[in-house]
Design a protein around this motif. Structure first.
Motif, short mmCIF file in Angstrom:
data_model
loop_
_atom_site.label_atom_id
_atom_site.label_comp_id
_atom_site.label_asym_id
_atom_site.label_seq_id
_atom_site.Cartn_x
_atom_site.Cartn_y
_atom_site.Cartn_z
N ARG A 1 5.99 55.17 8.45
CA ARG A 1 5.50 55.25 7.08
C ARG A 1 4.09 55.83 7.03
N ASP A 2 3.75 56.40 5.85
CA ASP A 2 2.41 56.99 5.73
C ASP A 2 1.42 56.01 5.10
N ASP A 3 1.86 54.79 4.81
CA ASP A 3 0.94 53.82 4.20
C ASP A 3 0.60 52.68 5.16
N ILE A 4 0.81 52.90 6.46
CA ILE A 4 0.40 51.91 7.46
C ILE A 4 -1.11 51.77 7.39
N GLY A 5 -1.60 50.57 7.30
CA GLY A 5 -3.05 50.35 7.20
C GLY A 5 -3.53 50.32 5.76
N ILE A 6 -2.67 50.74 4.82
CA ILE A 6 -3.04 50.69 3.41
C ILE A 6 -2.43 49.45 2.77
N ARG A 7 -1.19 49.19 3.12
CA ARG A 7 -0.56 47.94 2.70
C ARG A 7 0.14 47.35 3.93
N PRO A 8 0.43 46.05 3.90
CA PRO A 8 1.08 45.48 5.07
C PRO A 8 2.46 46.11 5.30
N VAL A 9 2.64 46.67 6.47
CA VAL A 9 3.93 47.26 6.83
C VAL A 9 4.42 46.53 8.08
N ILE A 10 5.65 46.09 8.07
CA ILE A 10 6.18 45.42 9.25
C ILE A 10 7.66 45.80 9.39
N PRO A 11 8.12 46.11 10.60
CA PRO A 11 9.55 46.42 10.73
C PRO A 11 10.36 45.19 10.37
N GLU A 12 11.34 45.37 9.47
CA GLU A 12 12.11 44.23 8.97
C GLU A 12 13.37 44.02 9.79
N GLU A 13 13.99 45.10 10.17
CA GLU A 13 15.33 45.00 10.74
C GLU A 13 15.48 46.00 11.88
#
Lengths: 194, 354
Positions: free
Chosen positions: A93-105
């Motif tokens: 994703r291009d918004d890593i560090g801007i909003r919480p991103v975590i691999p879900e599945e």
């Protein structure tokens, strides 16, 4: 999926709870749309020989399996003979560090994608950023001859030059609204801040 | 959403950076999430191109005040799999030899613009102290006798991949508990995941008191072995032993070493673990280390995935904050109680030795 689980999934990225306002499609509409999309995919690709379906986690996976089942039905193939993969695009994703991103599945692509026709399947097409990330991810797994995009709902508001090849329904929305797609139908609603 | 400012969000993210200093800072849910994210990175490691662009443009510094090969290489590989840039620093080639303090070193490195520091130091509490001095995320890669959280995470991950849930499982930690940061971290993580831990060691290799730990203690390896699902061997840390704590290594091997005969006593499906580097012939017989039930190389392989998961969770997801981050800022003038007690023991040990 149990309600609590769905709420958790819906609320995690947005920080609230999804509240449905209107029902756009029901389960039968979804089935019919999938059937039409399957025919379009077969028409475009002259059959299903080189197809690999990739469902995008989490909303696209169930649809990818349903689409594969429909394709197998139309083509009179054995059940589960079409390859269906899953892909979580979080790490692209291009918004890593801007909003919480975590691999879900899980990402599970056990097939060689070289010179295949990859059909990305997702529930809702919105800004196009998820698809951009998915394209980058797919290319790390090989060099498909072609990548196509199938979505159940195209809700507009694109931020990137990306368009779907196969659409279940074009649904004009407002930016703040949310679209919830399940196998039982499509709901348009809003996020209620909790 | 249109007024959303990416730069502001990044700055906000930077100001509340999370750390990983100790397993004790994590609750069960956070541990489970790290292990779940580890699954993702195990899968990434199997891809034709085992690299994702998730942390492009981020810089991770390896700050190793104490020798390490596997942990440093493992962290470097983990960072590179995330496309982060890495800088390496070892004491022998640095200005610390010219008398520069740790704080000045940190400030110098930070001025170059860094996002995470991986710290190893021979004294307990140094990573926690560094976390107060820097706005980067601090990851403890082993401090004194205190903690080695990423080792504990990779051990929990490896054990779980063989045993399923650790709930109700019995795990023996055998060997030099006193000098072992791995033991302290692993007791915490195994207990948090519901396992029962038994320490097996001569009294001289146990800390002064284990009453505060949720463990059982035994001196009889032969009685404990058939009952456990995991036999976790610790290295005899000869470099940390300034006094004679065991009569001879041969006697240690005879009483506490995992010989072939002892390994045969283990239950079906039970596994043997070791954090490495192994002293073959001391705590583990060479033949036992090569058995299929010894998952030692698997631990190393999982180490890369676990460390990718930690780096991504700290830098990408901005998770784990509110726990360790709060712990670091709240106790700004004092080390946590736990660090304190380990540190006191270390100091007493150093005084005795001198």
């Amino acid at each position: 999926m149990p309600v609590a689980e769905r709420e958790r999934r819906m609320s995690r990225p947005y920080g609230g709870v999804f509240v449905a306002r209107s029902r756009i499609m029901d389960g039968e509409d979804i089935t019919r749309a999938l059937r039409r999309m399957a025919h379009e995919i077969l028409e475009r690709n002259h059959g299903s020989q080189e197809l690999i379906l990739i469902g995008l986690q989490t909303g696209g996976v169930q649809l990818a399996h349903a689409l594969a089942a429909t394709l197998e039905d139309i083509e009179e193939l054995e059940q589960h003979s079409l390859p269906v993969c899953t892909l979580d695009v979080a790490l692209y994703r291009d918004d890593i560090g801007i909003r919480p991103v975590i691999p879900e599945e899980v990402t599970d692509i056990p097939f060689d994608l070289d010179s295949k026709v990859v059909v990305l399947v997702d529930d809702v097409l919105f800004t196009g950023r998820t698809i951009r990330a998915a394209l980058d991810a797919v290319i790390d797994f090989g060099r498909p001859r072609m990548v196509q995009l199938a979505v159940m709902v195209d809700r507009g508001h694109r931020e990137l030059p990306i368009r779907p090849d196969f659409v279940g329904k074009n649904l004009p929305t407002r930016r703040h609204e949310l679209v919830n797609v399940t196998m039982d139908g499509v709901e348009l609603g809003e996020l209620q801040k909790s | 959403m249109n007024s959303f400012n990416a730069q502001e969000a990044r700055d906000a993210d930077r100001s509340q950076r999370a750390h990983l200093l100790s397993i004790a800072d994590l609750d069960r849910e956070q541990i489970e999430e790290l292990l779940r994210v580890t699954d993702t990175f195990v899968e990434v490691g199997r891809r034709p191109i085992p690299k994702v662009p998730a942390l492009r443009g981020r810089t991770v510094v390896m700050l190793f005040f104490e020798d390490s090969t596997r942990t440093r290489l493992s962290f470097e590989t983990a960072a590179k799999r995330l496309s982060a840039d890495t800088m390496s620093f070892s004491v022998s080639s640095s200005s610390l030899n010219k008398g520069e303090s740790v704080r000045d070193t940190i400030e110098t490195i930070e001025a170059m613009g860094i996002d995470a520091v991986v710290v190893r130091h021979k004294s307990s509490g140094v990573p926690a102290q560094i976390a107060r001095w820097t706005s980067a995320s601090v990851i403890n890669a082993g401090d004194g006798w205190h903690q080695h959280p990423t080792q504990a995470l990779l051990d929990a991950y490896t054990a779980r991949s063989h045993l399923g849930s650790l709930e109700g499982r019995r795990i023996a930690l055998v060997g030099d508990i006193k000098h072992s940061r791995v033991a302290r971290s692993n007791i915490e993580i195994f207990t948090a995941l519901g396992a029962q831990v038994t320490l097996v060691a001569p009294r001289t290799l146990l800390p002064a008191s284990t009453s505060a730990w949720p463990v059982q203690v035994s001196q009889d390896l032969d009685a404990v072995l058939p009952t456990v699902d995991v036999c976790y061997l610790l290295r005899m840390q000869q470099e940390r032993m300034t006094e004679a704590l065991v009569p001879t290594l041969r006697e240690y091997t005879a009483t506490y070493g995992l010989t072939s005969a002892r390994a045969d006593q283990m239950a079906e499906g039970a596994i043997i673990m070791h954090p490495g580097p192994m002293n073959r012939g001391v705590e583990i017989a060479s033949e036992v280390a090569d058995r299929p039930s010894a998952v030692i190389t698997e631990q190393v392989a999982n180490g890369v995935a676990v460390r990718s998961a930690v780096l991504f969770t700290l830098l990408g997801a901005g998770r784990l904050q509110g726990s360790s981050a709060a712990a670091a800022t709240n106790s700004s003038n004092e080390l946590s109680i736990q660090t304190d007690s380990v540190l006191a023991e270390e100091l007493a040990h150093a005084e005795e030795a001198s």
